[in-house]
Design a protein around this motif. Structure first.
Motif, PDB file in Angstrom:
ATOM      1  N   ASN A 270     -13.436 -13.249  -7.679  1.00 35.99           N
ATOM      2  CA  ASN A 270     -13.376 -12.689  -9.082  1.00 35.99           C
ATOM      3  C   ASN A 270     -12.562 -13.605  -9.520  1.00 35.99           C
ATOM      4  N   PHE A 271     -12.700 -15.298  -8.807  1.00 37.43           N
ATOM      5  CA  PHE A 271     -11.851 -16.322  -9.673  1.00 37.43           C
ATOM      6  C   PHE A 271     -13.406 -16.591 -10.870  1.00 37.43           C
ATOM      7  N   VAL A 272     -14.831 -16.695 -10.185  1.00 38.11           N
ATOM      8  CA  VAL A 272     -15.865 -17.798 -11.028  1.00 38.11           C
ATOM      9  C   VAL A 272     -16.705 -16.276 -12.025  1.00 38.11           C
ATOM     10  N   LYS A 273     -15.948 -15.395 -11.980  1.00 39.81           N
ATOM     11  CA  LYS A 273     -16.349 -14.183 -12.862  1.00 39.81           C
ATOM     12  C   LYS A 273     -15.584 -14.277 -13.775  1.00 39.81           C
ATOM     13  N   LYS A 274     -14.525 -14.591 -13.814  1.00 42.92           N
ATOM     14  CA  LYS A 274     -13.132 -14.357 -14.605  1.00 42.92           C
ATOM     15  C   LYS A 274     -13.050 -16.243 -15.686  1.00 42.92           C
ATOM     16  N   PHE A 275     -13.130 -16.857 -14.987  1.00 44.17           N
ATOM     17  CA  PHE A 275     -12.538 -18.267 -15.662  1.00 44.17           C
ATOM     18  C   PHE A 275     -13.468 -19.095 -15.426  1.00 44.17           C
ATOM     19  N   LYS A 276     -13.535 -20.374 -16.033  1.00 44.52           N
ATOM     20  CA  LYS A 276     -14.441 -22.182 -15.644  1.00 44.52           C
ATOM     21  C   LYS A 276     -12.457 -22.344 -15.854  1.00 44.52           C
ATOM     22  N   LEU A 277     -12.701 -24.111 -15.008  1.00 43.78           N
ATOM     23  CA  LEU A 277     -11.261 -24.288 -15.424  1.00 43.78           C
ATOM     24  C   LEU A 277     -11.523 -26.219 -15.334  1.00 43.78           C
ATOM     25  N   LYS A 278     -10.785 -26.611 -15.661  1.00 45.41           N
ATOM     26  CA  LYS A 278     -10.863 -28.036 -16.598  1.00 45.41           C
ATOM     27  C   LYS A 278      -9.134 -28.922 -15.897  1.00 45.41           C
ATOM     28  N   LYS A 279      -8.804 -29.929 -14.320  1.00 44.71           N
ATOM     29  CA  LYS A 279      -7.891 -30.261 -14.249  1.00 44.71           C
ATOM     30  C   LYS A 279      -6.919 -30.964 -15.064  1.00 44.71           C
ATOM     31  N   LEU A 280      -5.876 -31.111 -15.267  1.00 46.41           N
ATOM     32  CA  LEU A 280      -5.130 -31.355 -16.653  1.00 46.41           C
ATOM     33  C   LEU A 280      -4.840 -32.919 -16.314  1.00 46.41           C
ATOM     34  N   ILE A 281      -4.599 -33.284 -14.725  1.00 44.01           N
ATOM     35  CA  ILE A 281      -4.240 -34.910 -14.326  1.00 44.01           C
ATOM     36  C   ILE A 281      -5.224 -35.110 -13.506  1.00 44.01           C
ATOM     37  N   PRO A 282      -6.330 -35.980 -13.889  1.00 51.18           N
ATOM     38  CA  PRO A 282      -7.527 -36.067 -13.221  1.00 51.18           C
ATOM     39  C   PRO A 282      -7.216 -36.627 -11.883  1.00 51.18           C
TER      40      PRO A 282
ATOM     41  N   MET B 215     -22.847 -14.451   0.050  1.00 52.41           N
ATOM     42  CA  MET B 215     -21.933 -15.102  -0.488  1.00 52.41           C
ATOM     43  C   MET B 215     -23.046 -16.597  -0.073  1.00 52.41           C
ATOM     44  N   LYS B 216     -23.941 -16.318   0.775  1.00 51.09           N
ATOM     45  CA  LYS B 216     -23.965 -17.625   1.699  1.00 51.09           C
ATOM     46  C   LYS B 216     -23.307 -19.823   0.843  1.00 51.09           C
TER      47      LYS B 216
ATOM     48  N   PRO C 102     -19.034 -29.888 -11.871  1.00 50.72           N
ATOM     49  CA  PRO C 102     -19.520 -28.449 -13.111  1.00 50.72           C
ATOM     50  C   PRO C 102     -21.093 -28.222 -12.539  1.00 50.72           C
ATOM     51  N   HIS C 103     -21.503 -28.603 -12.370  1.00 48.66           N
ATOM     52  CA  HIS C 103     -23.025 -28.381 -11.353  1.00 48.66           C
ATOM     53  C   HIS C 103     -23.402 -27.788 -10.096  1.00 48.66           C
ATOM     54  N   ILE C 104     -22.259 -27.785  -9.280  1.00 44.60           N
ATOM     55  CA  ILE C 104     -21.712 -26.763  -8.555  1.00 44.60           C
ATOM     56  C   ILE C 104     -21.413 -25.486  -8.431  1.00 44.60           C
ATOM     57  N   TYR C 105     -20.068 -25.293  -9.362  1.00 44.82           N
ATOM     58  CA  TYR C 105     -19.104 -24.456 -10.092  1.00 44.82           C
ATOM     59  C   TYR C 105     -20.498 -23.197 -10.894  1.00 44.82           C
ATOM     60  N   ASP C 106     -21.447 -24.173 -11.248  1.00 42.98           N
ATOM     61  CA  ASP C 106     -22.523 -23.060 -12.138  1.00 42.98           C
ATOM     62  C   ASP C 106     -23.117 -22.253 -11.145  1.00 42.98           C
ATOM     63  N   GLN C 107     -23.498 -22.650  -9.733  1.00 44.63           N
ATOM     64  CA  GLN C 107     -24.679 -21.978  -8.834  1.00 44.63           C
ATOM     65  C   GLN C 107     -23.755 -21.318  -7.919  1.00 44.63           C
ATOM     66  N   VAL C 108     -22.057 -21.488  -8.030  1.00 45.11           N
ATOM     67  CA  VAL C 108     -21.169 -20.620  -7.308  1.00 45.11           C
ATOM     68  C   VAL C 108     -21.172 -19.368  -8.458  1.00 45.11           C
ATOM     69  N   ARG C 109     -21.214 -19.067  -9.709  1.00 47.05           N
ATOM     70  CA  ARG C 109     -20.920 -18.209 -10.041  1.00 47.05           C
ATOM     71  C   ARG C 109     -22.557 -17.744 -10.490  1.00 47.05           C
ATOM     72  N   GLU C 110     -23.419 -18.326 -10.262  1.00 50.50           N
ATOM     73  CA  GLU C 110     -24.978 -17.737 -10.427  1.00 50.50           C
ATOM     74  C   GLU C 110     -24.957 -16.557  -9.501  1.00 50.50           C
ATOM     75  N   GLU C 111     -24.756 -17.220  -7.750  1.00 43.94           N
ATOM     76  CA  GLU C 111     -24.400 -16.021  -6.916  1.00 43.94           C
ATOM     77  C   GLU C 111     -23.635 -14.818  -6.920  1.00 43.94           C
ATOM     78  N   GLN C 112     -21.944 -15.485  -7.822  1.00 47.10           N
ATOM     79  CA  GLN C 112     -21.460 -14.038  -7.632  1.00 47.10           C
ATOM     80  C   GLN C 112     -21.668 -12.971  -9.037  1.00 47.10           C
ATOM     81  N   MET C 113     -22.337 -13.696 -10.254  1.00 41.02           N
ATOM     82  CA  MET C 113     -22.439 -12.870 -10.873  1.00 41.02           C
ATOM     83  C   MET C 113     -24.004 -11.994 -10.421  1.00 41.02           C
ATOM     84  N   MET C 114     -24.393 -12.510  -9.342  1.00 37.17           N
ATOM     85  CA  MET C 114     -25.696 -11.427  -8.485  1.00 37.17           C
ATOM     86  C   MET C 114     -25.283 -10.121  -8.802  1.00 37.17           C
ATOM     87  N   ILE C 115     -24.312 -10.773  -6.995  1.00 39.30           N
ATOM     88  CA  ILE C 115     -23.112  -9.772  -6.510  1.00 39.30           C
ATOM     89  C   ILE C 115     -22.640  -8.595  -7.866  1.00 39.30           C
TER      90      ILE C 115
END
Length: 477
Positions: A439-451, A337-338, A307-320
């Motif tokens: 396009n994905f991180v702008k719209k959604f966060k996700l959780k695996k259903l089969i860990p 998108m480095k 999740p912490h990496i997801y947050d950094q990816v979303r931050e970068e993409q939302m700035m764009i």
């Protein structure tokens, strides 16, 4: 003596004699040369079963530890094969293209995918035509024009295939997106029914083409052979229709790769045949669709697990995203998108969509003190380095920072190959993946259903259940 029993006994004797002859031949061949250490496995079957059950990473690690960390031999797909290992092995293979080594594909794969009657001698003519056309459509100037199309299709895909649902399976949806995009850009084909029909047969083919090539009813390979025929028939209809359109209305030429193939000629003024074009389109689809869909699947898997990496990816993409209104993405946006691309590369390191490639020895040569005889097949494989702690400390850890600065040791991260045969679609894949991530991180966060979902190996690694996830839509600001 009962006739049935006598016949059965004769069959057993013939098979047993054949196996003894085969083993004797292998022993004589290995005595003639100081070939790399290894195992040939069972007669005929070789080590195909072990390779399939263990998966490439474990299969390779086990044999590198047992035989050699430089090069070892095995028998796969009915061929004597040498696996070159480590950065030095990768560099040797990449540096000796068309010198000591040449590209090679198993006949079993060609039989499933291609019109084999226009390969071999004719392929010497087809290759330069295809190479020039592919490089034209994949050069930066052309790729810049694809980005808005990719973005537009990704937006539509998210609205139709993801947004209406709380739970989805990532892998089949990513397949649907990447295949539709390939069909649009390569053939200007966006009829959903046609595209889905081709995709259905394409999946049957890719699931069976690397299996043991036993063409009996009920086997995966038999299904792949049948699916391949339907696939080629479908493509031939599209190609024939387009050729007719071009002949009737040449001034209205589309700018996709299919139209270019239909119009390009060689030095003798010969146009490519429809079967040659079909072979080349299939090659492009294999290279562009399957690996990209696997890459996207595992990127989302790793974002869900970190999740912490997801947050950094979303931050970068939302700035764009916030720097734009409703405009489509541009080349300049992609270049920003480095961090997202470092995340994608780390995911590709841990779960490489393309496992490697085959080569054939053009002559006897020596490597690491061993002789590779002419005619032996070579398989360079990403798994000899991607999980090696010498090149990637704590290799199981998901760490995008590995790609900052100068990045990994040369020839240790090779998901796109290297040298003259480096995948020409590398930049295309980068754009396709980053546009999807945006396009994905702008719209959604996700959780695996089969860990702890199991990973299975077909022609590529895939989650056994398709990576089912729960989607959490972001509130609109």
């Amino acid at each position: 003596m009962d006739v049935t029993f006598a016949f059965s006994l004769l069959v057993v004797v013939v098979i047993y004699s054949s196996l003894l002859s085969f083993l004797f031949y292998l022993k004589r061949a290995s005595c003639k040369y100081n070939t790399p250490p290894g195992s040939s496995g069972w007669p005929i079957v070789g080590e195909n079963i072990d390779f399939g059950l263990l998966g490439p990473p474990k299969f390779i690690k086990k044999r590198m530890e047992k035989f050699s960390s430089d090069v070892f031999q095995t028998s796969l797909l009915g061929e004597k094969m040498a696996f070159f290992c480590g950065p030095q092995g990768n560099k040797f293979v990449f540096s000796n293209e068309n010198k000591l080594l040449a590209s090679w594909w198993p006949k079993s794969v060609s039989k499933v995918l291609l019109f084999t009657e226009v390969i071999n001698e004719d392929q010497k003519v087809v290759a330069p035509l295809l190479e020039n056309t592919v490089h034209h459509i994949l050069k930066p100037e052309a790729l810049k024009q694809y980005i808005p199309v990719m973005d537009s299709m990704a937006r539509k895909h998210m609205e139709i295939e993801w947004a209406p649902y709380k739970e989805v399976k990532v892998y089949p949806l990513s397949q649907k997106y990447t295949f539709a995009l390939s069909c649009k850009l390569f053939m200007d084909e966006d009829d959903d029914d046609k595209v889905n029909k081709v995709l259905e047969n394409f999946n049957i083919v890719t699931n069976g083409m690397i299996s043991i090539p036993i063409d009996f009813p009920g086997t995966a390979y038999n299904r792949a052979v049948k699916g391949g025929k339907v696939l080629r028939d479908g493509l031939m209809k599209i190609i024939s229709t387009r050729r007719k359109e071009l002949m009737e209305n040449k001034e209205n030429v589309r700018h996709d790769i299919l139209s270019k193939m239909l119009l390009v000629t060689n030095e003798d003024g010969r146009l490519m045949s429809e079967k040659e074009i079909s072979n080349n389109i299939i090659g492009l689809l294999v290279a562009s669709y399957e690996t990209s869909s696997v890459a996207i699947t595992f990127i989302l898997k790793h974002l869900a697990e970190n999740p912490h990496i997801y947050d950094q990816v979303r931050e970068e993409q939302m700035m764009i995203a916030k720097s734009k209104q409703q405009e489509l993405l541009t080349w300049e946006d992609i270049e920003k998108m480095k961090y997202s691309w470092n995340v994608a590369r780390e995911s590709i390191r841990l779960a490489p969509p393309g496992q490697g490639a085959f080569r054939e020895a053009l002559t006897d040569f020596k490597y690491a003190g061993f002789t590779i005889p002419k005619g032996w097949k070579i398989f360079w494989n990403v798994n000899t380095t991607h999980n090696d702690p010498k090149y990637f400390p704590n290799p199981a850890k998901f760490d995008p920072s590995r790609f900052e600065g100068s990045g990994p040791v040369p020839y240790s991260f090779v998901p796109f190959g290297g040298g003259p045969k480096m995948c020409p679609g590398k930049e295309y894949a980068r754009l396709e993946i980053l546009v999807f991530m945006h396009n994905f991180v702008k719209k959604f966060k996700l959780k695996k259903l089969i860990p702890n979902e199991k990973i299975v190996y077909r022609s590529t690694p895939v989650p056994a259940k398709g990576l089912p996830v729960h989607l959490y839509p972001h509130r609109k600001n």
